[in-house]
Design an enzyme around this catalytic site. Structure first.
Site, PDB file in Angstrom:
ATOM      1  CD  GLU A   1      -3.068  -0.980   2.148  1.00  0.00           C
ATOM      2  OE1 GLU A   1      -3.333   0.150   2.581  1.00  0.00           O
ATOM      3  OE2 GLU A   1      -3.667  -1.997   2.499  1.00  0.00           O
TER       4      GLU A   1
ATOM      5  CG  HIS B   1      -8.509   6.556   3.967  1.00  0.00           C
ATOM      6  ND1 HIS B   1      -8.699   6.565   2.609  1.00  0.00           N
ATOM      7  CD2 HIS B   1      -7.784   5.447   4.246  1.00  0.00           C
ATOM      8  CE1 HIS B   1      -8.112   5.494   2.092  1.00  0.00           C
ATOM      9  NE2 HIS B   1      -7.546   4.801   3.064  1.00  0.00           N
TER      10      HIS B   1
ATOM     11  NE  ARG C   1      -3.947   5.659   4.982  1.00  0.00           N
ATOM     12  CZ  ARG C   1      -4.337   4.690   5.763  1.00  0.00           C
ATOM     13  NH1 ARG C   1      -4.531   4.920   7.042  1.00  0.00           N
ATOM     14  NH2 ARG C   1      -4.554   3.494   5.287  1.00  0.00           N
TER      15      ARG C   1
ATOM     16  CG  HIS D   1      -8.895   6.183   8.237  1.00  0.00           C
ATOM     17  ND1 HIS D   1      -9.920   5.283   8.026  1.00  0.00           N
ATOM     18  CD2 HIS D   1      -7.742   5.479   8.082  1.00  0.00           C
ATOM     19  CE1 HIS D   1      -9.407   4.085   7.756  1.00  0.00           C
ATOM     20  NE2 HIS D   1      -8.094   4.177   7.804  1.00  0.00           N
TER      21      HIS D   1
ATOM     22  NE  ARG E   1      -3.652   4.150  10.977  1.00  0.00           N
ATOM     23  CZ  ARG E   1      -4.210   3.236  10.187  1.00  0.00           C
ATOM     24  NH1 ARG E   1      -3.663   2.045  10.060  1.00  0.00           N
ATOM     25  NH2 ARG E   1      -5.315   3.504   9.524  1.00  0.00           N
TER      26      ARG E   1
HETATM   27  C1  LIG Z   1     -13.088   1.466   7.061  1.00  0.00           C
HETATM   28  C2  LIG Z   1     -11.792   1.225   7.783  1.00  0.00           C
HETATM   29  C3  LIG Z   1     -10.766   0.545   7.147  1.00  0.00           C
HETATM   30  C4  LIG Z   1      -9.565   0.293   7.823  1.00  0.00           C
HETATM   31  N1  LIG Z   1      -8.600  -0.467   7.224  1.00  0.00           N
HETATM   32  C5  LIG Z   1      -7.497  -0.811   7.937  1.00  0.00           C
HETATM   33  C6  LIG Z   1      -6.553  -1.740   7.408  1.00  0.00           C
HETATM   34  O1  LIG Z   1      -6.712  -2.266   6.322  1.00  0.00           O
HETATM   35  N2  LIG Z   1      -5.465  -2.053   8.163  1.00  0.00           N
HETATM   36  C7  LIG Z   1      -5.240  -1.498   9.397  1.00  0.00           C
HETATM   37  O2  LIG Z   1      -4.233  -1.815  10.041  1.00  0.00           O
HETATM   38  N3  LIG Z   1      -6.141  -0.622   9.924  1.00  0.00           N
HETATM   39  C8  LIG Z   1      -7.254  -0.290   9.234  1.00  0.00           C
HETATM   40  N4  LIG Z   1      -8.169   0.563   9.783  1.00  0.00           N
HETATM   41  C9  LIG Z   1      -7.941   1.069  11.137  1.00  0.00           C
HETATM   42  C10 LIG Z   1      -8.217  -0.044  12.120  1.00  0.00           C
HETATM   43  O3  LIG Z   1      -9.301  -0.824  11.671  1.00  0.00           O
HETATM   44  C11 LIG Z   1      -8.557   0.492  13.499  1.00  0.00           C
HETATM   45  O4  LIG Z   1      -7.674   1.515  13.866  1.00  0.00           O
HETATM   46  C12 LIG Z   1      -8.449  -0.637  14.511  1.00  0.00           C
HETATM   47  O5  LIG Z   1      -9.289  -1.704  14.108  1.00  0.00           O
HETATM   48  C13 LIG Z   1      -8.829  -0.143  15.881  1.00  0.00           C
HETATM   49  O6  LIG Z   1      -8.957  -1.254  16.717  1.00  0.00           O
HETATM   50  P1  LIG Z   1      -9.414  -1.032  18.210  1.00  0.00           P
HETATM   51  O7  LIG Z   1      -9.554  -2.379  18.800  1.00  0.00           O
HETATM   52  O8  LIG Z   1      -8.525  -0.059  18.856  1.00  0.00           O
HETATM   53  O9  LIG Z   1     -10.834  -0.295  18.081  1.00  0.00           O
HETATM   54  P2  LIG Z   1     -12.196  -0.780  17.426  1.00  0.00           P
HETATM   55  O10 LIG Z   1     -12.002  -1.897  16.500  1.00  0.00           O
HETATM   56  O11 LIG Z   1     -12.874   0.439  16.904  1.00  0.00           O
HETATM   57  O12 LIG Z   1     -12.997  -1.326  18.669  1.00  0.00           O
HETATM   58  C14 LIG Z   1     -13.403  -0.456  19.700  1.00  0.00           C
HETATM   59  C15 LIG Z   1     -14.400  -1.192  20.550  1.00  0.00           C
HETATM   60  O13 LIG Z   1     -14.689  -0.440  21.728  1.00  0.00           O
HETATM   61  C16 LIG Z   1     -16.085  -0.445  21.945  1.00  0.00           C
HETATM   62  N5  LIG Z   1     -16.398   0.720  22.774  1.00  0.00           N
HETATM   63  C17 LIG Z   1     -16.340   2.030  22.462  1.00  0.00           C
HETATM   64  N6  LIG Z   1     -16.701   2.777  23.519  1.00  0.00           N
HETATM   65  C18 LIG Z   1     -16.983   1.920  24.520  1.00  0.00           C
HETATM   66  C19 LIG Z   1     -17.422   2.076  25.853  1.00  0.00           C
HETATM   67  N7  LIG Z   1     -17.671   3.281  26.374  1.00  0.00           N
HETATM   68  N8  LIG Z   1     -17.609   0.974  26.610  1.00  0.00           N
HETATM   69  C20 LIG Z   1     -17.393  -0.275  26.099  1.00  0.00           C
HETATM   70  N9  LIG Z   1     -17.002  -0.483  24.826  1.00  0.00           N
HETATM   71  C21 LIG Z   1     -16.787   0.607  24.055  1.00  0.00           C
HETATM   72  C22 LIG Z   1     -16.674  -0.438  20.553  1.00  0.00           C
HETATM   73  O14 LIG Z   1     -18.014  -0.864  20.567  1.00  0.00           O
HETATM   74  C23 LIG Z   1     -15.741  -1.436  19.876  1.00  0.00           C
HETATM   75  O15 LIG Z   1     -16.136  -2.746  20.173  1.00  0.00           O
HETATM   76  C24 LIG Z   1      -9.380   0.797   9.130  1.00  0.00           C
HETATM   77  C25 LIG Z   1     -10.410   1.489   9.760  1.00  0.00           C
HETATM   78  C26 LIG Z   1     -11.609   1.690   9.109  1.00  0.00           C
HETATM   79  C27 LIG Z   1     -12.704   2.396   9.839  1.00  0.00           C
END
Ligand SMILES: Cc1cc2nc3c(=O)[nH]c(=O)nc-3n(C[C@H](O)[C@H](O)[C@H](O)COP(=O)(O)OP(=O)(O)OC[C@H]3O[C@@H](n4cnc5c(N)ncnc54)[C@H](O)[C@@H]3O)c2cc1C
Length: 498
Positions: free
Chosen positions: A114, A228, A273, A328, A363
């Site tokens: 990428e 993004h 980006r 993003h 990032r």
């Molecule tokens: C469309 C898209 C495409 C992407 N593509 C990529 C990619 O190809 N490769 C890559 O490395 N990254 C990618 N990213 C970024 C990456 O997906 C995210 O940064 C990463 O998944 C974040 O993981 P996380 O576990 O920190 O948060 P999340 O996966 O967002 O999970 C957060 C969790 O916390 C919960 N939550 C929130 N507030 C509370 C609360 N008060 N109490 C209890 N639970 C709560 C939510 O419900 C959720 O379950 C992408 C993001 C998006 C949106």
């Protein structure tokens, strides 16, 4: 009111929270995972497209790419951890434990590339990698003896005092309950809901960050909000068009059909980006439209999931995919060390809500899933080793009663503590006891004083975090990475953007 107890309390069910739960459970802790998501789609993880980067045999090149994308602002110690652990964590958890079927070609992994990556190193499943990781991960932990998952359950505040966090207030079905834990791991994801256009799911309101700040945890780099460059906003829901599409040769054109990226950056469409996002925004403003020309590649054959998304949203890719930049990813967050430890004792933060230092001011694509996986496992392991609840703590926790529901009873408790220990005769031990009581009641009263429905609690998080971001952006007078001040531009960005 009943108080629940657990060794390790994980808040959030994205890749970071799930990895933390796995790390803690593997190391013998009883884990409670609370998530406000009601469906897997409530986590950004589910939506991830392009994939997860690994080091393969070139860790130094991987580090250089991450650091270059951050304009030299990433933290070397964090980079070392990420890159050293990348391949082992991906193979151990995603491939061997969860059985994720990353795409292959002729019996070998089909590593993708990428923007701003100098090598093919991204494992993916078509362009919908996130859900192929997220669903088996949720299923695996749902069956795990040491893990209990509560969905539709939102953390509203941390239980904090004396520089230590001992659990969280969890709201479920309108009732707020204290959960005491030997260690608390915040994994609540990003902040997309603060902006009009975002790739994140709607629940990304920055709750964990706001809670941690209220508890007194240190935060950093909040001004670095990544947009993004290529989000399709046609008639339906906005959807991200992965950088992998540009990696395969798609070109950005303005309304006049002209390419503009070659003049902006030597890597053209594959520039970092922030550079691409600003250029897309500029051309959109100047000419009224920017689109991704996918004619140089076999779009439907290479990206069948994205082709299907276009179809669902009434976009004909052969005429170009209309794109704009959208919020993003938050590069900053709750400040943590290489084990995910925050500045408060027994508080951890992992994933997008954390600031590990890996991303610095910007990032690199496909490093966020990896960061969540690596730091989640490390934080879970560390939390399990440091924080099992002793039998005494369990009893003490379960004897806390009536502090939220019965304000009068709580008030009597305050009076008793004040009369006994903070009156005419005082002692250090007595004062400490009183402080413990007062702090615990204060938390209960705060929760009671704001009987917030979940939506109001989310608004409270959003305004808290929004103000913090604005303050950080105002204080930082150096345009770097995804923080760009038009009044104080960085010379190289001015040159790039014209
Ligand atoms: C469309 C898209 C495409 C992407 N593509 C990529 C990619 O190809 N490769 C890559 O490395 N990254 C990618 N990213 C970024 C990456 O997906 C995210 O940064 C990463 O998944 C974040 O993981 P996380 O576990 O920190 O948060 P999340 O996966 O967002 O999970 C957060 C969790 O916390 C919960 N939550 C929130 N507030 C509370 C609360 N008060 N109490 C209890 N639970 C709560 C939510 O419900 C959720 O379950 C992408 C993001 C998006 C949106």
């Amino acid at each position: 009111m009943a108080t629940h107890t657990t060794d390790v309390l994980v808040l959030g069910s994205g890749i970071a929270g799930l990895s933390a739960a796995l790390g803690a459970a593997r190391n013998g802790a009883d884990v409670t995972l609370a998530t406000k998501a009601t469906r897997p789609e409530g986590a950004s993880t589910w939506w991830a497209q392009g994939g997860i980067a690994v080091a393969r045999k070139e860790p130094e090149a991987f580090k250089r790419d991450i650091d270059a994308a951050s304009s030299g602002t990433s933290a070397p110690a964090a980079l070392d951890v990420l890159v050293q652990e990348a391949d082992r964590a991906v193979h151990d958890v995603l491939i061997d434990t969860l059985g994720v079927g990353f795409d292959t070609e002729e019996d070998a992994f089909d590593y993708g590339r990428e923007a701003a990556h100098s090598a093919d190193r991204i494992l993916h499943v078509d362009a919908s990698t996130g859900r192929h990781i997220h669903i088996p991960f949720l299923n695996y932990l749902a069956e795990h003896d040491r893990v209990t998952i509560h969905d539709d359950t939102a953390a509203v505040d941390l239980l904090a005092g004396d520089g230590r966090v001992s659990g969280a207030w969890l709201e479920s079905g309108g009732t707020v309950t204290p959960w005491r834990a030997g260690a608390t791991i915040v994994a609540t994801g990003g902040i997309g809901a603060l902006y009009g256009q975002s790739t994140n799911p709607g629940g990304a309101t920055g709750d964990g960050l706001a809670m941690a700040v209220r508890a007194g945890a240190e935060i950093d780099d909040l001004e670095y909000v990544q947009f993004h460059p290529t989000v399709c906003v046609a008639s339906g829901d906005p959807f991200l068009v992965s950088e992998a599409v540009r990696g395969e040769g798609a070109l950005l054109r303005n309304a006049r059909g002209e390419r503009f990226m070659p003049e902006v950056h030597e890597d053209a469409e594959l520039a970092p980006r922030d550079v691409v996002a600003r250029a897309v925004e500029r051309e959109h403003r100047a000419t009224g439209k920017v689109f991704l020309d996918v004619s140089p590649l076999d779009f439907a054959g290479t990206f069948p999931d994205l082709a299907a998304l276009c179809d669902e949203n009434g976009v004909d890719p052969s005429g170009g995919i209309p794109v704009v930049p959208a919020e993003h990813f938050l590069c900053g967050g709750i400040d943590v060390d290489t084990w995910g430890r925050a500045s408060l004792n027994r508080l951890y933060a992992v994933g997008e809500c954390a600031r590990t230092g890996v991303h610095g001011a910007n990032r690199l694509a496909s490093t966020s899933l990896l960061e969540g996986l690596v730091w989640g496992l490390r934080a879970g392991t560390d939390a399990a080793e440091r924080a099992p609840m002793s039998p005494g703590e369990r009893e003490e926790a379960s004897s806390v009663r009536g502090t939220v529901e019965e304000v009068d009873a709580a008030f009597d408790e305050v009076k008793r503590a004040m009369d006994a220990h903070v009156s005419l005769r005082r002692s250090a031990d007595g004062l400490r006891q009183a402080l413990d009581t007062l702090r615990s009641v204060k938390q209960a009263v705060q929760a009671r004083a704001r009987p917030l429905p979940r939506s109001a609690a989310e608004l409270r998080s959003a305004v808290t975090v929004g103000a913090l971001i604005a303050e950080a952006a105002l204080a930082n007078e150096t345009s770097v990475g995804c923080h760009y001040r038009t009044d104080i531009p960085a010379s190289e960005v001015v040159a790039a953007d014209g």
